[in-house]
Design a protein around this motif. Structure first.
Motif, PDB file in Angstrom:
ATOM      1  N   UNK A   1       0.620  -1.322  -0.043  1.00 20.83           N
ATOM      2  CA  UNK A   1      -0.181  -0.148   0.051  1.00 20.83           C
ATOM      3  C   UNK A   1       0.903   1.302  -0.041  1.00 20.83           C
ATOM      4  N   UNK A   2       0.332   2.340  -0.610  1.00 18.80           N
ATOM      5  CA  UNK A   2       0.803   3.603  -0.711  1.00 18.80           C
ATOM      6  C   UNK A   2       0.032   4.624  -0.194  1.00 18.80           C
ATOM      7  N   UNK A   3       0.662   5.072   1.045  1.00 18.07           N
ATOM      8  CA  UNK A   3      -0.109   6.196   1.901  1.00 18.07           C
ATOM      9  C   UNK A   3       0.386   7.477   1.182  1.00 18.07           C
ATOM     10  N   UNK A   4      -0.515   8.391   0.773  1.00 18.64           N
ATOM     11  CA  UNK A   4       0.077   9.705   0.045  1.00 18.64           C
ATOM     12  C   UNK A   4      -0.891  10.726   0.662  1.00 18.64           C
ATOM     13  N   UNK A   5      -0.405  12.047   0.434  1.00 17.60           N
ATOM     14  CA  UNK A   5      -0.900  13.281   0.901  1.00 17.60           C
ATOM     15  C   UNK A   5      -2.433  13.503   0.814  1.00 17.60           C
ATOM     16  N   UNK A   6      -2.638  13.327  -0.388  1.00 14.88           N
ATOM     17  CA  UNK A   6      -4.198  13.471  -0.960  1.00 14.88           C
ATOM     18  C   UNK A   6      -4.681  13.093  -2.275  1.00 14.88           C
ATOM     19  N   UNK A   7      -5.723  13.270  -2.315  1.00 10.49           N
ATOM     20  CA  UNK A   7      -6.619  12.335  -3.588  1.00 10.49           C
ATOM     21  C   UNK A   7      -5.716  12.979  -5.001  1.00 10.49           C
ATOM     22  N   UNK A   8      -5.237  14.123  -5.069  1.00 10.54           N
ATOM     23  CA  UNK A   8      -4.468  14.410  -6.536  1.00 10.54           C
ATOM     24  C   UNK A   8      -3.454  13.370  -6.512  1.00 10.54           C
ATOM     25  N   UNK A   9      -2.737  13.035  -5.345  1.00  5.80           N
ATOM     26  CA  UNK A   9      -1.584  12.368  -5.523  1.00  5.80           C
ATOM     27  C   UNK A   9      -1.971  10.815  -5.646  1.00  5.80           C
ATOM     28  N   UNK A  10      -3.028  10.485  -5.139  1.00 11.14           N
ATOM     29  CA  UNK A  10      -3.533   9.118  -5.251  1.00 11.14           C
ATOM     30  C   UNK A  10      -3.652   8.902  -6.925  1.00 11.14           C
ATOM     31  N   UNK A  11      -4.454   9.956  -7.459  1.00 10.05           N
ATOM     32  CA  UNK A  11      -4.916   9.725  -8.805  1.00 10.05           C
ATOM     33  C   UNK A  11      -3.541   9.845  -9.695  1.00 10.05           C
ATOM     34  N   UNK A  12      -2.337  10.643  -9.366  1.00 14.02           N
ATOM     35  CA  UNK A  12      -1.256  10.622 -10.121  1.00 14.02           C
ATOM     36  C   UNK A  12      -0.534   9.216  -9.958  1.00 14.02           C
ATOM     37  N   UNK A  13      -0.657   8.527  -8.797  1.00 15.36           N
ATOM     38  CA  UNK A  13       0.135   7.196  -8.997  1.00 15.36           C
ATOM     39  C   UNK A  13      -0.730   6.252  -9.535  1.00 15.36           C
ATOM     40  N   UNK A  14      -2.057   6.282  -9.353  1.00 14.90           N
ATOM     41  CA  UNK A  14      -3.095   5.398 -10.009  1.00 14.90           C
ATOM     42  C   UNK A  14      -3.124   5.569 -11.270  1.00 14.90           C
ATOM     43  N   UNK A  15      -3.021   6.674 -12.006  1.00 17.31           N
ATOM     44  CA  UNK A  15      -3.075   6.868 -13.425  1.00 17.31           C
ATOM     45  C   UNK A  15      -1.621   6.555 -13.956  1.00 17.31           C
ATOM     46  N   UNK A  16      -0.629   6.660 -13.339  1.00 13.29           N
ATOM     47  CA  UNK A  16       0.807   6.218 -13.829  1.00 13.29           C
ATOM     48  C   UNK A  16       0.940   4.759 -13.951  1.00 13.29           C
ATOM     49  N   UNK A  17       0.279   4.014 -12.916  1.00  8.02           N
ATOM     50  CA  UNK A  17       0.284   2.532 -12.915  1.00  8.02           C
ATOM     51  C   UNK A  17      -0.594   2.041 -14.018  1.00  8.02           C
ATOM     52  N   UNK A  18      -1.822   2.524 -14.396  1.00 10.61           N
ATOM     53  CA  UNK A  18      -2.672   1.907 -15.195  1.00 10.61           C
ATOM     54  C   UNK A  18      -1.878   2.399 -16.513  1.00 10.61           C
ATOM     55  N   UNK A  19      -1.327   3.486 -16.924  1.00  9.90           N
ATOM     56  CA  UNK A  19      -0.665   3.826 -18.209  1.00  9.90           C
ATOM     57  C   UNK A  19       0.476   2.692 -18.495  1.00  9.90           C
ATOM     58  N   UNK A  20       0.957   2.450 -17.275  1.00  9.94           N
ATOM     59  CA  UNK A  20       2.161   1.602 -17.497  1.00  9.94           C
ATOM     60  C   UNK A  20       1.672  -0.229 -17.526  1.00  9.94           C
ATOM     61  N   UNK A  21       0.319  -0.078 -17.505  1.00  8.04           N
ATOM     62  CA  UNK A  21      -0.066  -1.548 -17.909  1.00  8.04           C
ATOM     63  C   UNK A  21      -0.746  -2.220 -16.615  1.00  8.04           C
ATOM     64  N   UNK A  22      -1.225  -1.601 -15.421  1.00  6.96           N
ATOM     65  CA  UNK A  22      -1.592  -2.137 -14.380  1.00  6.96           C
ATOM     66  C   UNK A  22      -3.273  -2.393 -14.791  1.00  6.96           C
ATOM     67  N   UNK A  23      -3.670  -3.500 -14.016  1.00  4.13           N
ATOM     68  CA  UNK A  23      -5.267  -3.732 -14.092  1.00  4.13           C
ATOM     69  C   UNK A  23      -6.046  -3.025 -13.041  1.00  4.13           C
ATOM     70  N   UNK A  24      -7.074  -2.227 -13.327  1.00  6.35           N
ATOM     71  CA  UNK A  24      -7.636  -1.731 -12.140  1.00  6.35           C
ATOM     72  C   UNK A  24      -8.587  -2.853 -11.497  1.00  6.35           C
TER      73      UNK A  24
END
Length: 221
Positions: free
Chosen positions: A59-82
């Motif tokens: 798990x990644x604990x981050x500061x706020x929703x914008x950072x969640x979205x940043x990591x989430x989007x980067x993972x999906x763009x790199x090939x992760x499955x939601x």
């Protein structure tokens, strides 16, 4: 997963590293570099059989929703499955993805509203082990030298960060963890994760393998 016990009673000082065992080392390196978490873990090539739920999540604990979205989007763009889209919940905001190598990642914050931009910074890396008997496994790790920071009966245990090193370690009921992640609970074979400690090597009651301080360093990302 294969159940195992340890023959040693030497204490673990703290959890120093997490190594993911992956089938395609170069592909995993590319993914975790693009995801932005390559500095927080190690990678090692492995062909050990593993099917279904591997019994843990990072798990990644981050500061706020914008950072969640940043990591989430980067993972999906790199090939992760939601597995679970990022969304607000009772506890904050977060989502769950599965990396191409099979590792499940939960990205979350306790904040429900943004107070700043995407920092792409990780506040905390959490290794959550899904175990069959939380109380028994808690006692096992206490016997190895870890100190409990939080404990909720037989449901959840969190170890003190001062002794868990750079990675916070916690225990959760295996079935409950699978439900939280949105995956079937069934799984067999290797967990495909190795924990680096500062004492001797051992295997815990749920088959999670620890390497001792003198073990050769794994291939890093």
């Amino acid at each position: 997963m294969v159940m195992a016990t340890t023959a040693s009673t030497a204490a673990v000082t703290f959890l120093a590293s997490v190594t993911l065992e992956v089938a395609d080392l170069e592909a995993a390196r590319r993914f975790y570099r693009a995801f932005g978490v390559d500095a927080h873990l190690r990678l090692r090539a492995s062909a050990a059989p593993s099917t279904g739920f591997r019994g843990f999540t990072l798990g990644l604990t981050v500061s706020g929703p914008a950072t969640v979205d940043g990591f989430f989007g980067a993972a999906v763009d790199a090939g992760a499955t939601v597995l679970k889209p990022a969304a607000k919940s009772l506890w904050g905001y977060g989502g769950v993805v599965q990396a191409p190598d099979g590792t499940i990642w939960k990205i979350a914050t306790s904040a429900k509203k943004d107070t700043g931009p995407d920092t792409r910074e990780v506040d905390e890396l959490v290794l959550l082990l899904g175990v069959e008997a939380v109380k028994a496994t808690k006692e096992f790790y206490i016997g190895r030298g870890l100190t409990v920071a939080k404990s909720f009966g037989g449901k959840y245990v969190e170890f003190a960060p001062g002794q868990a090193g750079p990675v916070k370690m916690a225990l959760y009921k295996r079935r409950a963890l699978a439900k939280d992640l949105g995956v079937p609970v069934d799984g067999a074979g290797s967990h495909r994760v190795v924990l680096g400690g500062t004492a001797d090597a051992f295997t815990d009651p749920d088959g999670f393998v620890w390497e001792g301080a003198e073990s050769p360093a794994p291939t890093s990302s």
